[in-house]
Scaffold this motif. Sequence first.
Motif, PDB file in Angstrom:
ATOM      1  N   ALA A 183     -27.495  23.053  54.190  1.00  0.00           N
ATOM      2  CA  ALA A 183     -26.739  21.965  54.818  1.00  0.00           C
ATOM      3  C   ALA A 183     -27.187  20.598  54.317  1.00  0.00           C
ATOM      4  O   ALA A 183     -26.360  19.730  53.998  1.00  0.00           O
ATOM      5  CB  ALA A 183     -26.874  22.047  56.343  1.00  0.00           C
ATOM      6  N   ALA A 184     -28.484  20.380  54.235  1.00  0.00           N
ATOM      7  CA  ALA A 184     -28.982  19.077  53.782  1.00  0.00           C
ATOM      8  C   ALA A 184     -28.615  18.825  52.324  1.00  0.00           C
ATOM      9  O   ALA A 184     -28.274  17.704  51.931  1.00  0.00           O
ATOM     10  CB  ALA A 184     -30.501  19.003  53.971  1.00  0.00           C
ATOM     11  N   LEU A 185     -28.663  19.847  51.501  1.00  0.00           N
ATOM     12  CA  LEU A 185     -28.294  19.705  50.095  1.00  0.00           C
ATOM     13  C   LEU A 185     -26.818  19.374  49.953  1.00  0.00           C
ATOM     14  O   LEU A 185     -26.434  18.509  49.153  1.00  0.00           O
ATOM     15  CB  LEU A 185     -28.630  20.986  49.330  1.00  0.00           C
ATOM     16  N   HIS A 186     -25.961  20.036  50.734  1.00  0.00           N
ATOM     17  CA  HIS A 186     -24.529  19.725  50.692  1.00  0.00           C
ATOM     18  C   HIS A 186     -24.300  18.251  51.005  1.00  0.00           C
ATOM     19  O   HIS A 186     -23.471  17.587  50.367  1.00  0.00           O
ATOM     20  CB  HIS A 186     -23.764  20.590  51.684  1.00  0.00           C
ATOM     21  N   ALA A 187     -25.009  17.733  52.002  1.00  0.00           N
ATOM     22  CA  ALA A 187     -24.855  16.322  52.375  1.00  0.00           C
ATOM     23  C   ALA A 187     -25.279  15.408  51.234  1.00  0.00           C
ATOM     24  O   ALA A 187     -24.585  14.427  50.916  1.00  0.00           O
ATOM     25  CB  ALA A 187     -25.658  16.033  53.637  1.00  0.00           C
ATOM     26  N   ARG A 188     -26.415  15.707  50.599  1.00  0.00           N
ATOM     27  CA  ARG A 188     -26.892  14.861  49.506  1.00  0.00           C
ATOM     28  C   ARG A 188     -25.933  14.891  48.318  1.00  0.00           C
ATOM     29  O   ARG A 188     -25.791  13.906  47.598  1.00  0.00           O
ATOM     30  CB  ARG A 188     -28.277  15.318  49.047  1.00  0.00           C
ATOM     31  N   LEU A 189     -25.272  16.024  48.116  1.00  0.00           N
ATOM     32  CA  LEU A 189     -24.349  16.164  46.987  1.00  0.00           C
ATOM     33  C   LEU A 189     -22.953  15.624  47.284  1.00  0.00           C
ATOM     34  O   LEU A 189     -22.078  15.647  46.420  1.00  0.00           O
ATOM     35  CB  LEU A 189     -24.248  17.641  46.582  1.00  0.00           C
ATOM     36  N   GLY A 190     -22.724  15.170  48.511  1.00  0.00           N
ATOM     37  CA  GLY A 190     -21.422  14.621  48.880  1.00  0.00           C
ATOM     38  C   GLY A 190     -20.380  15.658  49.200  1.00  0.00           C
ATOM     39  O   GLY A 190     -19.170  15.402  49.062  1.00  0.00           O
ATOM     40  N   GLY A 191     -20.803  16.833  49.643  1.00  0.00           N
ATOM     41  CA  GLY A 191     -19.857  17.882  49.988  1.00  0.00           C
ATOM     42  C   GLY A 191     -18.957  17.493  51.145  1.00  0.00           C
ATOM     43  O   GLY A 191     -19.416  16.923  52.137  1.00  0.00           O
ATOM     44  N   VAL A 192     -17.673  17.770  51.017  1.00  0.00           N
ATOM     45  CA  VAL A 192     -16.716  17.572  52.108  1.00  0.00           C
ATOM     46  C   VAL A 192     -16.732  18.837  52.949  1.00  0.00           C
ATOM     47  O   VAL A 192     -16.325  19.907  52.483  1.00  0.00           O
ATOM     48  CB  VAL A 192     -15.305  17.282  51.556  1.00  0.00           C
ATOM     49  N   MET A 193     -17.207  18.723  54.181  1.00  0.00           N
ATOM     50  CA  MET A 193     -17.468  19.898  54.989  1.00  0.00           C
ATOM     51  C   MET A 193     -16.275  20.255  55.874  1.00  0.00           C
ATOM     52  O   MET A 193     -15.583  19.372  56.402  1.00  0.00           O
ATOM     53  CB  MET A 193     -18.708  19.670  55.849  1.00  0.00           C
ATOM     54  N   VAL A 194     -16.048  21.565  56.037  1.00  0.00           N
ATOM     55  CA  VAL A 194     -15.000  22.075  56.923  1.00  0.00           C
ATOM     56  C   VAL A 194     -15.574  23.229  57.739  1.00  0.00           C
ATOM     57  O   VAL A 194     -16.609  23.798  57.399  1.00  0.00           O
ATOM     58  CB  VAL A 194     -13.759  22.562  56.138  1.00  0.00           C
ATOM     59  N   SER A 202     -20.172  25.561  59.008  1.00  0.00           N
ATOM     60  CA  SER A 202     -19.882  24.323  58.301  1.00  0.00           C
ATOM     61  C   SER A 202     -20.196  24.537  56.825  1.00  0.00           C
ATOM     62  O   SER A 202     -21.347  24.752  56.450  1.00  0.00           O
ATOM     63  CB  SER A 202     -20.745  23.178  58.857  1.00  0.00           C
ATOM     64  N   LEU A 203     -19.150  24.483  55.992  1.00  0.00           N
ATOM     65  CA  LEU A 203     -19.290  24.769  54.560  1.00  0.00           C
ATOM     66  C   LEU A 203     -18.525  23.724  53.751  1.00  0.00           C
ATOM     67  O   LEU A 203     -17.527  23.166  54.222  1.00  0.00           O
ATOM     68  CB  LEU A 203     -18.748  26.164  54.241  1.00  0.00           C
ATOM     69  N   PRO A 204     -18.966  23.474  52.523  1.00  0.00           N
ATOM     70  CA  PRO A 204     -18.254  22.490  51.689  1.00  0.00           C
ATOM     71  C   PRO A 204     -16.955  23.054  51.135  1.00  0.00           C
ATOM     72  O   PRO A 204     -16.935  24.162  50.591  1.00  0.00           O
ATOM     73  CB  PRO A 204     -19.252  22.204  50.564  1.00  0.00           C
ATOM     74  N   VAL A 205     -15.884  22.298  51.286  1.00  0.00           N
ATOM     75  CA  VAL A 205     -14.621  22.713  50.669  1.00  0.00           C
ATOM     76  C   VAL A 205     -14.559  22.219  49.230  1.00  0.00           C
ATOM     77  O   VAL A 205     -13.937  22.851  48.375  1.00  0.00           O
ATOM     78  CB  VAL A 205     -13.412  22.212  51.491  1.00  0.00           C
ATOM     79  N   ARG A 206     -15.235  21.089  48.963  1.00  0.00           N
ATOM     80  CA  ARG A 206     -15.306  20.552  47.599  1.00  0.00           C
ATOM     81  C   ARG A 206     -16.394  19.482  47.562  1.00  0.00           C
ATOM     82  O   ARG A 206     -16.875  19.008  48.597  1.00  0.00           O
ATOM     83  CB  ARG A 206     -13.968  19.960  47.152  1.00  0.00           C
ATOM     84  N   TYR A 207     -16.734  19.090  46.344  1.00  0.00           N
ATOM     85  CA  TYR A 207     -17.684  18.005  46.100  1.00  0.00           C
ATOM     86  C   TYR A 207     -16.940  16.866  45.401  1.00  0.00           C
ATOM     87  O   TYR A 207     -15.744  17.001  45.092  1.00  0.00           O
ATOM     88  CB  TYR A 207     -18.845  18.523  45.256  1.00  0.00           C
ATOM     89  N   PRO A 208     -17.601  15.734  45.135  1.00  0.00           N
ATOM     90  CA  PRO A 208     -16.874  14.588  44.571  1.00  0.00           C
ATOM     91  C   PRO A 208     -16.113  14.870  43.289  1.00  0.00           C
ATOM     92  O   PRO A 208     -15.068  14.257  43.035  1.00  0.00           O
ATOM     93  CB  PRO A 208     -17.988  13.556  44.357  1.00  0.00           C
ATOM     94  N   ALA A 209     -16.591  15.770  42.452  1.00  0.00           N
ATOM     95  CA  ALA A 209     -15.881  16.065  41.198  1.00  0.00           C
ATOM     96  C   ALA A 209     -14.514  16.682  41.445  1.00  0.00           C
ATOM     97  O   ALA A 209     -13.620  16.579  40.609  1.00  0.00           O
ATOM     98  CB  ALA A 209     -16.722  16.983  40.320  1.00  0.00           C
ATOM     99  N   GLY A 235     -28.038  23.393  35.089  1.00  0.00           N
ATOM    100  CA  GLY A 235     -26.666  23.242  34.641  1.00  0.00           C
ATOM    101  C   GLY A 235     -25.589  23.849  35.512  1.00  0.00           C
ATOM    102  O   GLY A 235     -24.399  23.704  35.203  1.00  0.00           O
ATOM    103  N   ALA A 236     -25.954  24.528  36.600  1.00  0.00           N
ATOM    104  CA  ALA A 236     -24.934  25.082  37.501  1.00  0.00           C
ATOM    105  C   ALA A 236     -24.236  23.951  38.251  1.00  0.00           C
ATOM    106  O   ALA A 236     -24.884  23.009  38.713  1.00  0.00           O
ATOM    107  CB  ALA A 236     -25.565  26.062  38.480  1.00  0.00           C
ATOM    108  N   VAL A 237     -22.928  24.039  38.373  1.00  0.00           N
ATOM    109  CA  VAL A 237     -22.129  23.014  39.046  1.00  0.00           C
ATOM    110  C   VAL A 237     -21.856  23.459  40.483  1.00  0.00           C
ATOM    111  O   VAL A 237     -21.296  24.539  40.698  1.00  0.00           O
ATOM    112  CB  VAL A 237     -20.798  22.792  38.307  1.00  0.00           C
ATOM    113  N   PRO A 238     -22.265  22.670  41.493  1.00  0.00           N
ATOM    114  CA  PRO A 238     -21.965  23.042  42.884  1.00  0.00           C
ATOM    115  C   PRO A 238     -20.453  23.147  43.094  1.00  0.00           C
ATOM    116  O   PRO A 238     -19.696  22.284  42.640  1.00  0.00           O
ATOM    117  CB  PRO A 238     -22.560  21.887  43.696  1.00  0.00           C
ATOM    118  N   ALA A 239     -20.019  24.190  43.771  1.00  0.00           N
ATOM    119  CA  ALA A 239     -18.594  24.428  43.995  1.00  0.00           C
ATOM    120  C   ALA A 239     -18.365  24.833  45.444  1.00  0.00           C
ATOM    121  O   ALA A 239     -19.218  25.467  46.071  1.00  0.00           O
ATOM    122  CB  ALA A 239     -18.073  25.505  43.047  1.00  0.00           C
ATOM    123  N   GLY A 240     -17.201  24.480  45.975  1.00  0.00           N
ATOM    124  CA  GLY A 240     -16.898  24.719  47.377  1.00  0.00           C
ATOM    125  C   GLY A 240     -15.852  25.788  47.600  1.00  0.00           C
ATOM    126  O   GLY A 240     -15.432  26.504  46.678  1.00  0.00           O
TER     127      GLY A 240
END
Length: 387
Positions: free
Chosen positions: A29-40, A46-53, A236-241
Amino acid sequence: MANPQSRRPPAHQDAAPPPGEAALETPLAALHARLGGVMVDFAGWSLPVRYPAGTLAEHAACREGAALFDVSHMGQLRLETQGGATAAAQALEALCPGGLATLKPGDARYTQFTNEAGGVIDDLIVSHAGDSLFIVVNAARREADLARLAEALDPDATVTRLDRALLAVQGPKAAALVGELVPQAAALRFMQTAAAEWRGAEARVSRLGYTGEDGFEISLPTGAAEPFAEALIAAGAVPAGLGARDTLRLEAGLPLWGHELDETTTPVEAGLAWSIPKRRREAANFPGAAVILRQIAEGPARRLVGVRPDGAAPAREGTVVTARGAPIGAVTSGGYGPTVGGPVAMAFVAAAVAEPGTALELVVRGKPRPAGVVPLPFVPHRYFRGA
């Protein structure tokens, strides 16, 4: 072309938690917040639907490189019996049509819990973990699965909920990234699993996933999840929601419980007869066997198919499917396929119109739009089965 799903929750989003109950948080959860995850809210989590990219970039990262998904909401269970893992697998076969009793240490297998009508209570992955079975079930079905196991298994069977993180790394570069952190991963083929260790933490790495790409799921103690994820991202892994996870599994033609699968849908209707081996068909000793085996022999009245709409307008879940103006089915999942470059959908249709090449219509905003039946998957699977 902009991704129509980039600003929408995923098609498979479940209902939010009851009023007054906060959604559960994963160890990331804290990592999602730092990465700018949009949570749903998804299945009470509570999970990220997407990140800023954005979903489109995350989808491309999985198809071309490596994407990192937090799937810690999935239910992780351990099944033990006095007779060991083989006895546990034999006991579990009483609830599933899959061939579990033949699992060898290190094997993983896909199957379903079925009811007496042949419907799918849940679909799951069962792994032979040496002295026990490691089972991963859908988050929204975990309580139903636990109740089913408690009711049906002998008293000597023990089912333990595992409070652990679960991370998925998917894509053609997943093996290189995961192998650097967990060397045991390199020796695995598709649907194999192994015990591992990372910085002193007990882990389990399995070569499988839900995107159609080569990849891994790694089960870790909750405290190890964030540094492990950070190490993957640094490599190099890209966070994905959830949005990318949904577009990827849709292009891969993979069914989702609550959409393509439910308690009124059989594995045969959903195109999963391949998961029922000859031995189980001959024994006919699993819930719903009479219905399922009749459908295998005679064919089901309806079938899950791939559909390509003409034009750019996507057909969402619930869209009515017609043939020459007569209703013959409905879309179960649909949206924009970034790799395909256009709209894609899965739908249940009458068996008579289920052959690839059949012309259909999709009733979008009250107007029939031309479409056609196509083979699944929309994007070929790239699982690693060995050199």
